[in-house]
Motif scaffolding. Sequence first.
Motif, PDB file in Angstrom:
ATOM      1  N   GLY A  74     -36.146   2.837 -18.466  1.00  0.00           N
ATOM      2  CA  GLY A  74     -35.195   3.696 -17.767  1.00  0.00           C
ATOM      3  C   GLY A  74     -33.855   3.715 -18.494  1.00  0.00           C
ATOM      4  N   ILE A  96     -29.794   4.574 -18.072  1.00  0.00           N
ATOM      5  CA  ILE A  96     -28.603   4.909 -17.295  1.00  0.00           C
ATOM      6  C   ILE A  96     -27.557   5.328 -18.320  1.00  0.00           C
ATOM      7  CG2 ILE A  96     -26.871   4.086 -15.669  1.00  0.00           C
ATOM      8  CD1 ILE A  96     -28.928   2.049 -14.673  1.00  0.00           C
ATOM      9  N   LEU A 141     -36.989   9.297 -16.173  1.00  0.00           N
ATOM     10  CA  LEU A 141     -36.419   7.973 -16.397  1.00  0.00           C
ATOM     11  C   LEU A 141     -34.961   8.012 -16.853  1.00  0.00           C
ATOM     12  CD1 LEU A 141     -39.441   6.253 -18.183  1.00  0.00           C
ATOM     13  CD2 LEU A 141     -38.699   5.978 -15.802  1.00  0.00           C
ATOM     14  N   ALA A 170     -29.481   2.650 -11.069  1.00  0.00           N
ATOM     15  CA  ALA A 170     -30.547   1.659 -11.186  1.00  0.00           C
ATOM     16  C   ALA A 170     -31.421   1.647  -9.934  1.00  0.00           C
ATOM     17  CB  ALA A 170     -29.943   0.280 -11.429  1.00  0.00           C
ATOM     18  N   LEU A 174     -33.860   4.472 -10.115  1.00  0.00           N
ATOM     19  CA  LEU A 174     -34.939   4.241 -11.083  1.00  0.00           C
ATOM     20  C   LEU A 174     -35.906   3.160 -10.603  1.00  0.00           C
ATOM     21  CD1 LEU A 174     -32.763   4.351 -14.332  1.00  0.00           C
ATOM     22  CD2 LEU A 174     -34.585   5.969 -13.740  1.00  0.00           C
ATOM     23  N   LEU A 175     -35.375   2.119  -9.986  1.00  0.00           N
ATOM     24  CA  LEU A 175     -36.230   1.013  -9.550  1.00  0.00           C
ATOM     25  C   LEU A 175     -37.043   1.354  -8.314  1.00  0.00           C
ATOM     26  CD1 LEU A 175     -33.791  -1.985 -10.149  1.00  0.00           C
ATOM     27  CD2 LEU A 175     -35.692  -1.216 -11.586  1.00  0.00           C
ATOM     28  N   ARG A 206     -42.018   1.964 -11.408  1.00  0.00           N
ATOM     29  CA  ARG A 206     -40.678   1.649 -11.885  1.00  0.00           C
ATOM     30  C   ARG A 206     -40.706   1.273 -13.369  1.00  0.00           C
ATOM     31  NH1 ARG A 206     -40.247  -3.728 -12.563  1.00  0.00           N
ATOM     32  NH2 ARG A 206     -41.543  -5.105 -11.295  1.00  0.00           N
ATOM     33  N   PRO A 207     -39.586   1.434 -14.047  1.00  0.00           N
ATOM     34  CA  PRO A 207     -39.510   1.026 -15.451  1.00  0.00           C
ATOM     35  C   PRO A 207     -39.549  -0.488 -15.592  1.00  0.00           C
ATOM     36  CG  PRO A 207     -37.369   1.759 -14.660  1.00  0.00           C
ATOM     37  CD  PRO A 207     -38.351   2.072 -13.576  1.00  0.00           C
ATOM     38  N   LEU A 227     -34.264  -1.461 -18.299  1.00  0.00           N
ATOM     39  CA  LEU A 227     -33.186  -0.488 -18.102  1.00  0.00           C
ATOM     40  C   LEU A 227     -32.196  -0.606 -19.255  1.00  0.00           C
ATOM     41  CD1 LEU A 227     -32.374  -0.859 -14.279  1.00  0.00           C
ATOM     42  CD2 LEU A 227     -33.773   0.893 -15.382  1.00  0.00           C
ATOM     43  N   CYS A 264     -28.569   0.567 -20.265  1.00  0.00           N
ATOM     44  CA  CYS A 264     -27.375   1.063 -19.568  1.00  0.00           C
ATOM     45  C   CYS A 264     -26.295   1.475 -20.562  1.00  0.00           C
ATOM     46  CB  CYS A 264     -26.825  -0.009 -18.625  1.00  0.00           C
ATOM     47  SG  CYS A 264     -28.046  -0.588 -17.410  1.00  0.00           S
ATOM     48  N   ALA A 321     -26.666  -2.573 -12.436  1.00  0.00           N
ATOM     49  CA  ALA A 321     -28.129  -2.587 -12.470  1.00  0.00           C
ATOM     50  C   ALA A 321     -28.678  -3.971 -12.125  1.00  0.00           C
ATOM     51  CB  ALA A 321     -28.614  -2.161 -13.856  1.00  0.00           C
ATOM     52  N   VAL A 326     -32.777  -5.868 -18.741  1.00  0.00           N
ATOM     53  CA  VAL A 326     -31.589  -5.028 -18.581  1.00  0.00           C
ATOM     54  C   VAL A 326     -30.694  -5.214 -19.806  1.00  0.00           C
ATOM     55  CG1 VAL A 326     -29.537  -4.540 -17.190  1.00  0.00           C
ATOM     56  CG2 VAL A 326     -31.677  -5.203 -16.065  1.00  0.00           C
TER      57      VAL A 326
END
Length: 338
Positions: free
Chosen positions: A181, A183, A214, A229, A232-233, A238-239, A242, A244, A253, A270
């Motif tokens: 994902g 952001i 995503l 986040a 996306l979650l 879900r991914p 992430l 960011c 996130a 993350v």
Amino acid sequence: MAGHRRVTVRDIAAETGMSIATVSRALNDHHAVTPATRALVHDAAERLRARIGQSGKPKGGAVFVRCPYVLTDYFGLIVSSIAETLTLHGRQLVLTAGEAAQRTPLLADLDGREGLTGVIVILPPEPGDDLVELQRRRLPFVVVDPRTTLPRDIVSVSAAHFAGARRLTGHLVELGHRRIGVIGGPTEWLASDARLAGHNAALADVGVLPSGELLRSVQPTTEHGHRAAASLLDLPQRPTALVCFNDKAAVGALAAAAERGLRVPDDLSVTGFDDLDLARATGLTTVRQPLQEMGRMAVSLLVRLLEQHELDALHIELATQLVVRSSTAPPPVRSLDA
């Protein structure tokens, strides 16, 4: 007193635009340094000694520095390095900063200011037309971290956003992540486009196509990062990781993951971007931007403009560095089997 200050390797690096390591090798007559580079370094050292030996009176007019944002650790590092380097060059600083400065456009902010010799603008929110108009006024200026694409003859310095993002996503890909994902930052920002392109390039390296499902584009704050986040979650699938836009969004996130009982990095990886203090405090894998060097380089470029030196490189991108910490790991086995 100014006359007793010593010239440092860092001073010479700021003056020449060379790395500290190259300057050190030149001063120590290392065999790998060319005679031309050695001469440039020694000439710069002599110029700096001459400046320090002077009475300390500032040169010419003042340099106007505009940073229409709160001077947090990100912008504060850039502005501090600009101020220190201007002092080294014997030039006065006139600073306007803080979000309140956004209410006064750049050109209006300059009107009525007397005795300015140059300008440094940091992440200017104004449209490119304003910068073109500033150029017409024949007041030398440099843009730090431009928000939008600039005309080729406007001097700027920024981080290598594309390369940094590509290396970051490449790290996740090497760990085995494929459903990642994103952001991202505001769609109108140059850095957002460059980082997204770098991310997509790393996915393309392993034959993965980017997915609009995503991607979330938000303001780069902890609050907006948290919301993106969460969105996306909460997807049916879900991914596993992430990416960011910056460290602040990544902290948001991390909070969204904790609210859903997800462990980082066991259940979710993350990453951030910038390498601010909060990234170190949270163990965040991120990309380090050379913020202080961006400030020093901006002054170096401006001084060269003021002294009417020819500039061949007008848009300079400084290398970034991947910093791997504890927020990334291979995806859960169940994700690999899905």
